[in-house]
Write a protein that holds these residues in place. Structure first.
Motif, short mmCIF file in Angstrom:
data_model
loop_
_atom_site.label_atom_id
_atom_site.label_comp_id
_atom_site.label_asym_id
_atom_site.label_seq_id
_atom_site.Cartn_x
_atom_site.Cartn_y
_atom_site.Cartn_z
N LYS A 57 0.80 -1.22 0.00
CA LYS A 57 0.00 0.00 0.00
C LYS A 57 0.84 1.28 0.00
N PHE A 58 1.91 1.28 0.79
CA PHE A 58 2.74 2.48 0.94
C PHE A 58 4.08 2.26 0.26
N ARG A 59 4.15 2.52 -1.00
CA ARG A 59 5.35 2.22 -1.79
C ARG A 59 6.51 3.17 -1.53
N LYS A 60 6.24 4.35 -1.04
CA LYS A 60 7.31 5.33 -0.85
C LYS A 60 7.92 5.32 0.54
N LEU A 61 7.32 4.57 1.46
CA LEU A 61 7.85 4.52 2.82
C LEU A 61 9.05 3.58 2.90
N SER A 62 9.95 3.88 3.81
CA SER A 62 11.09 2.99 4.04
C SER A 62 10.63 1.77 4.85
N THR A 63 11.50 0.79 4.93
CA THR A 63 11.15 -0.44 5.65
C THR A 63 10.82 -0.18 7.12
N PRO A 64 11.61 0.61 7.87
CA PRO A 64 11.22 0.88 9.26
C PRO A 64 9.88 1.61 9.38
N GLU A 65 9.60 2.50 8.44
CA GLU A 65 8.32 3.20 8.48
C GLU A 65 7.15 2.28 8.18
N VAL A 66 7.35 1.34 7.25
CA VAL A 66 6.31 0.37 6.92
C VAL A 66 6.03 -0.54 8.12
N ILE A 67 7.09 -1.02 8.76
CA ILE A 67 6.92 -1.89 9.92
C ILE A 67 6.25 -1.13 11.06
N ASP A 68 6.65 0.11 11.27
CA ASP A 68 6.02 0.93 12.30
C ASP A 68 4.54 1.14 12.02
N HIS A 69 4.20 1.41 10.77
CA HIS A 69 2.79 1.60 10.41
C HIS A 69 2.00 0.31 10.62
#
Length: 155
Positions: A57-69
């Motif tokens: 869903k969030f292609r522009k987020l970094s891996t830590p940001e995706v995991i946090d979300h």
């Protein structure tokens, strides 16, 4: 690998509590440990599935940001699920008598540390191992040559 380590973490914590305090270990406690294992596997699947969905869903987020979300979006579900289960386990602990005492104690320890391990240990280990978008999402198939008779054939 991260989910396996996190689930083993739960079991080791429960066994550590029983060994340290020298509580009675019986078949009921083993049943509690196996129930916690199933509970933790389910929680790990939910967390990692939400991570996979967030990568998509969030292609522009970094891996830590995706995991946090992903962790943030599962928090309400985790709190409601664990609180309702813990309410039932505590009623078994206080009103179940001696036969359910250690079973409920093992479940209580497992539920409390299961939240911690599924959310913080499993996701952190996955990030430490270098999980990235390509690991969880299939790349689109490339078009095969239209003149190749074997293109797309099952092998």
């Amino acid at each position: 690998v991260a989910a396996i380590i996190a689930n083993l973490h739960d079991i080791v914590i429960i066994l550590g509590f029983f060994a340290f305090f020298q509580w009675e270990f019986s078949l009921a406690v083993l049943a509690g440990i196996l129930a916690v294992l199933g509970y933790s596997v389910n929680e790990s699947v939910v967390i990692f599935d939400r991570i996979r969905e967030a990568f998509r869903k969030f292609r522009k987020l970094s891996t830590p940001e995706v995991i946090d979300h992903a962790i943030t979006s599962t928090m309400s579900r985790t709190i409601i699920t664990h609180a309702s289960t813990e309410a039932m386990v505590l009623s078994m602990f206080f009103f179940g008598g001696p036969s359910l005492h250690y079973f409920a104690l093992a479940l209580t320890i497992g539920i409390l540390f299961g939240i911690y391990s599924s959310v913080f240990v499993a996701a952190a280990i996955a990030m430490w191992l270098g999980v990235k978008r390509d690991d969880l999402i299939k790349s689109p198939k490339k078009d095969h040559d239209a003149n190749d008779p074997n293109a797309g054939a099952a092998v």
